[in-house]
Design an enzyme around this catalytic site. Structure first.
Site, PDB file in Angstrom:
ATOM      1  N   GLU A 293      -7.349 -26.725   6.534  1.00 26.16           N
ATOM      2  CA  GLU A 293      -8.509 -26.540   5.643  1.00 26.16           C
ATOM      3  C   GLU A 293      -9.768 -26.179   6.432  1.00 26.16           C
ATOM      4  OE1 GLU A 293      -7.303 -29.346   6.639  1.00 26.16           O
ATOM      5  OE2 GLU A 293      -8.848 -30.891   6.842  1.00 26.16           O
TER       6      GLU A 293
ATOM      7  N   HIS B  24      -5.555 -29.349  11.080  1.00 21.75           N
ATOM      8  CA  HIS B  24      -6.361 -29.225   9.858  1.00 21.75           C
ATOM      9  C   HIS B  24      -6.470 -27.778   9.371  1.00 21.75           C
ATOM     10  CE1 HIS B  24      -8.191 -33.275   9.601  1.00 21.75           C
ATOM     11  NE2 HIS B  24      -8.066 -33.290  10.917  1.00 21.75           N
TER      12      HIS B  24
ATOM     13  N   CYS C 200      -3.420 -34.501   8.815  1.00 20.80           N
ATOM     14  CA  CYS C 200      -4.032 -35.519   9.660  1.00 20.80           C
ATOM     15  C   CYS C 200      -3.834 -36.916   9.072  1.00 20.80           C
ATOM     16  CB  CYS C 200      -5.503 -35.187   9.906  1.00 20.80           C
ATOM     17  SG  CYS C 200      -6.153 -36.013  11.362  1.00 20.80           S
TER      18      CYS C 200
END
Lengths: 282, 796
Positions: free
Chosen positions: A244, A242, A104
């Protein structure tokens, strides 16, 4: 090298804000992540023991967020400060085969920094691409399906097979990957080069794997649905979504439909792949 | 009246005036209050005059300003406290750890606590929607942060006038609801996204009464280790006050007095300066640095600067610790030169935190702030004796007794509570035929208060921090339905979950404030139960009109009573809250709006349930009883019918139903759960079909049969479909579990009806053999999903 010896620099400044979950992802896999403020690399306002050098680390992570507010252009300030202070260290870091990742805002700043796509160089003096405002004109926080299209160059996805689909969510206002348009021919050639050199890692797709699917499957309108790319070495990798956020299944958009919350999430393989790479390489 | 001669300049390098009040008449006192715009009544000014008479000197202007802030409705709850104390402030649970400070601290598990705050930012958002909403988020995050907790979720209940209001109907001085809506949503987006705290839940409601006075309520939840929770009070004499974060400027002057009066046509012009400006990129490192300093044990106390600014925080922090304070006002860093001392003292500039620190820790604390590029300065110290003194250089320009300063007045004003006669009349229109019913359900699904909020929540990052387990949308990833509550997994290494919902139905509260408030509490409970969480604590944001008008205050009193009744019956403590009065303008008053934010806990997030239908061939049950309670219902609004009979709550039945559903859920017997609220059964089952992208076939014949056995008339089929009676859920059960579910409900004495099964591509509802509606899910989906977009883009 053992996995617990791998030092991961989670770099932050004001406005980076996905650092905790990025840190957690590496920690859960047994690596040794550390939060490092940009000023610790710059050597400003640091006491004894607080100064850090990129040479201390094997992996450099640029987490998502809104570095310096993204008021000028996403990632622009963060990139400018890095360039001004540690450009040489960064080039050395990459040339030594160490890994850099950005998600991002991290991807946005890597493009600003010139380390992606980095045609014909390690770090370009001027940005060679741009992550432009989404076609919708809005911030888009939504699930996206990514098709892994890399043939094997990218060390961040070496654990995934080509053609695999992964649900990894996005949350950005400026994610439309664009290459320069001097002429249609030249622009097309650049995209072809990206594909031919196996530097495209993820494309947005629909749940059937169609990578020409449009909004909302492609949340930003990027050409060829490009969602993530790597450099020529395959070690420097940026993507808009994303990973994560989906380390576990229970942060997926629909895990409860089959009650599989405790299983592995679709983002985990990315972290595991890069750790495997560092274990093998160093 | 010319009263200039009553203001004597002290001749200091900065403008400070002595104000001659000791011999002032009532009329003069009123003029002084007006001239300073401090909003104190004559009665309150008399108290001030008598106090200074006793002190034997005339006050300075900065002292009167300080009193104006401290004694405002916003800061001292002078009109509302009496009712809240009587109704619900006393409800206690041992797990409610810290009460009465900036935010409530509640036990999460043995080692951790969660922190809850809820506030309004209504008047600023009426004038500057973008800045008002952004700083609303900023303010509530500081409230949670200053308890020592990491903020993990933002919740924003928003209330606007109708988006399709004609411009010719817009009164002077009032912004169009569409302008306010767009500004507020953008403000929350740009602030919340930048600081990296997910906006996970909220509500958007439209009602004519919010046209002149929108409501922007903002909640925040944080989490931290119990031992890191810190009080908003100084630790002891000799501690040093450090002010950190943003600089002080002219924005947000008189914010609290502005919030404590009705809006007027010239508010836009006159009160512009009361609206603060937010700076998320100062806030984000401020959060990190405050948490780091706190975790290192370097703090005596911490408090955020909100309403009333330095003036409120310096005094309250000192007094709460049993001490006094000396503040050096010339050391406050300013955004611009030329502020008068009183402006510095009461400015509500954003992104500021006050910490008190023992002298030996000052250097380390300043270093940590510096590391994060957060400006921080020593600005005073804690002293013995309960007085606050402000110095400019060597000159004392304020010297107030803290007991007097902080002991605002408390009133029990005259109130007149509404007596509601619940008349159950037959509907004054014929029962619609099949095409009429189908048209009605589609209109309801697309109506402003029911349609999808995707257009709003997709612009908020609702999953940053990677811990949002149940998001605002549930079901198939690309065609999701609505979620009843958000569920977070706050801790690493623990599957314990925290569920959050916010609710109120202003249409109910407008007709019947008491039952409307009960319904808001019940719906909050249902939302939590629907995701599998047990209600644990709640916060309330009470938005009402001018308390000096007895009917407005009567509504407030009824609402407080209902909260108290419900909360004590369920033993759920009210851990935080906010009162926002004077929500009216010349053209409208807001309907009574007691926003309830409720927190639930669950042992294991892997047990969470959602509203989307999962598999074809499962059985769908309706749990709970349906009554002819159509007052304020979405259906009657759609049909243009008034009715006084809003849904009531049977508290015992409500609790039994909650327990029964949670028990079944704990045994993994419920595949989907959705509560019935706006639009009743018809809308609830449609939403379940939309989320699961699968149809259902229901027969509603048996609904209401209990009434017949009690001698009442059978319910009309449209009432069965659209009644909004409380304590009802739809659940999806696998056929092989049906006996266990029915047995569980019967043993708990909870009524249920087997309605039908999931499956097919249509939602088909019959009554005996008669088909009431038969609509493809895709059509339902389109009506619901596009509602808000069409309102925003299609009505230009």
């Amino acid at each position: 090298m053992k996995v617990d010896e791998i030092k991961v620099c989670i770099l932050r400044m004001e406005g980076t804000n996905c650092e905790q979950e990025t840190y957690d992802a590496f920690k859960r896999l047994g690596a040794s992540p550390e939060f490092v403020h940009l000023k610790q690399l710059e050597g400003r306002d640091t006491l004894d023991g607080e100064r850090r050098s990129l040479q201390d680390f094997h992996i450099l992570m640029f987490p998502g967020g809104f570095s310096a507010g993204d008021y000028i252009r996403a990632g622009a300030i963060f990139a400018a400060r890095l360039k001004a202070s540690v450009a040489g260290d960064l080039v050395r870091f990459i040339d030594e085969g160490k890994a850099i990742g950005g998600f991002c805002n991290g991807f946005q700043l890597m493009v600003e920094l010139g380390i992606l796509p980095a045609f014909d160089c390690t770090m370009a003096a001027q940005p060679q691409a741009v992550l432009h405002a989404n076609d919708s004109g809005r911030f888009e926080c939504r699930p996206t399906v990514l098709k892994h299209v890399n043939e094997g160059k990218c060390v961040w996805t070496s654990g995934s097979k080509k053609g695999e689909l992964r649900y990894i969510p996005c949350a950005h206002a400026e994610g439309k990957f664009m290459l320069p348009h001097e002429s249609q021919e030249k622009e097309d050639a650049l995209y072809h080069r990206l594909f031919d050199e196996d530097r495209v890692v993820f494309q947005f797709s629909d749940p059937s794997g169609d990578t020409s699917a449009q909004y909302p499957f492609n949340p930003n309108g990027s050409r060829f649905n490009i969602a993530g790319i790597t450099n020529d070495l395959g070690t420097v990798f940026g993507m808009m979504p994303h990973p994560e956020r989906v380390f576990f299944r229970n942060t997926h958009p629909d895990w409860y439909r089959r009650r599989i919350g405790s299983e592995e999430g679709d983002g985990r393989a990315i972290f595991r792949s890069v750790l495997d790479y560092v274990v093998r390489k160093f | 009246m010319d009263i200039s001669h009553l203001f004597e300049d002290l001749g200091l390098p900065v403008p400070v005036k002595r104000v001659l009040v000791i011999n002032a008449s009532d009329e003069v006192l009123r003029s002084i209050s007006d001239r300073l715009s401090i909003g104190l009544s004559v009665e309150e000014m008399r108290r001030v005059r008598d106090h200074f008479k006793m002190e034997g000197r005339e006050p300075f202007d900065i002292e009167l300003e300080a009193l104006g802030q401290a004694w405002s409705e916003h800061c001292c709850y002078k009109s509302s406290k009496y009712f809240m104390k009587r109704a619900f402030l006393g409800i206690h649970q041992d797990y409610f750890l810290i009460k009465g400070e900036d935010a409530g601290v509640v036990e999460f598990d043995d080692e951790h606590a969660y922190v809850v705050g809820l506030e309004s930012h209504n008047h600023p958002s009426a004038i500057g929607p973008y800045g008002g909403a952004a700083t609303g988020v900023g303010g509530i995050i500081r409230d949670v942060l200053c308890m020592g907790a990491q903020p993990i979720a933002v919740i924003d209940p928003l209330f606007f006038g109708p988006l399709d209001l004609g411009y010719q109907d817009l009164q002077e001085g009032v912004n169009h609801p569409k302008f306010i809506f767009n500004g507020v949503v953008a403000g929350i987006r740009d602030y919340g996204n930048r600081i990296g705290i997910p906006t996970v839940a909220g509500m958007v409601n439209f009602h004519q009464g919010y046209t002149g006075n929108p409501l922007v309520n903002v909640g925040c939840v944080g989490i931290g280790r119990k031992e890191n929770m810190i009080h908003s009070r100084v630790g002891g004499s000799g501690e040093i006050y450090i002010l950190a974060g943003g600089r002080t400027g002219r924005d947000g002057i008189h914010g609290v007095t502005f919030a404590s009066a009705d809006l007027t046509a010239d508010s836009e012009e006159k009160d512009r300066g009361s609206v603060q400006m937010g700076d998320p990129i100062t806030k984000e490192p401020l959060i990190h640095s405050c948490l780091e300093i706190n975790e290192k044990g370097l703090l005596g106390g911490m408090k955020d600067l909100g309403g009333g600014g330095l003036s409120c925080v310096s005094g309250e922090m000192a007094l709460a610790g049993g001490f006094g304070a000396v503040i050096r006002l010339d050391r406050i860093p300013l955004k611009e030169p030329g502020l008068s001392p009183w402006e510095i003292w009461v400015s509500e500039s954003q992104e500021r935190m006050m910490v008190s620190v023992r002298p030996e820790n000052v250097e380390e604390v300043l270093h940590i702030f510096k590391k994060w590029d957060v400006e921080a300065n020593v600005i005073g110290e804690v002293v013995e004796g309960k007085r606050v003194k402000v110095l400019w250089g060597e000159d004392v320009i304020l010297d107030l007794d803290l007991d007097f300063f902080t002991a605002g007045p408390e009133y029990c004003r005259t109130y007149r509570s509404k007596i509601v006669e619940r008349r159950v009349d037959d509907a004054p229109f014929p029962q619609p035929d099949r095409s009429g019913t189908e048209a009605a359900i589609l209109r309801l699904l697309g109506s402003p208060n029911i349609c999808s909020r995707e257009r709003v929540f997709r612009t908020y990052d609702h999953e940053v921090r990677g811990r949002t387990v149940i998001k605002p949308a549930v079901g198939k990833p690309f065609t999701p339905g609505p979620s009843d509550a958000a569920v977070l997994k706050p801790l690493e290494g623990s599957d314990r979950g925290l569920a959050i919902t916010a609710d109120v139905n202003p249409y109910f509260c407008e007709i019947d404030p008491y039952r409307g408030t009960l319904s808001a509490m019940e719906e909050s409970v249902r939302n939590l139960v629907s995701v599998g969480a047990r209600p644990h604590s709640l916060a309330d944001c009470l938005n009402f009109g001018n308390p000096e008008r007895p009917d407005r205050l009567g509504d407030f009193e009824q609402s407080c009573e209902a909260i108290g009744k419900f909360a004590s019956s369920f033993s759920i403590p009210v851990v935080s809250g906010n009162v926002s009065l004077y929500n009216e303008s010349g053209i409208s008053k807001v309907p009574p709006t007691p926003t309830i934010m409720m927190i639930g806990l669950m042992d294991d997030i892997n047990h969470a349930t959602t509203s989307d239908l999962k598999t074809p061939g499962n059985i769908i049950y309706l749990i709970g009883r349906t009554y002819h309670e159509m007052g304020g219902s979405a259906y009657y609004q759609e049909m243009g019918v008034n009715c006084s009979c809003v849904p009531d709550v049977d508290l015992e039945m409500s609790k039994r139903t909650m327990d029964a559903v949670l028990n079944l859920d704990g045994e993994f017997l419920l595949h989907s759960v959705h509560d019935l609220s706006e639009g009743g059964l018809g809308v609830a089952i449609s939403e379940m079909c939309i989320g699961g992208h699968v149809g259902a076939e229901l027969n509603i014949h048996e609904i209401g049969t209990h009434l017949i056995s009690h001698g009442s008339k059978a319910l009309r089929s449209d009432v069965k479909l659209f009644s909004e009676s409380n304590s009802r859920y739809l659940v999806e059960v696998q056929p092989q579990d049906a006996a266990r579910v029915e047995d569980g409900l019967s043993r708990s004495e909870v009524p249920y009806i087997k309605l039908g099964t999931s499956g097919g591509a249509n939602l088909r509802i019959t009554e005996r053999e008669k088909v009431l509606m038969d609509i493809p899910v895709d059509i339902l989906d389109h009506a619901w999903r596009m509602g808000l977009t069409e309102l925003l883009e299609g009505s230009e």
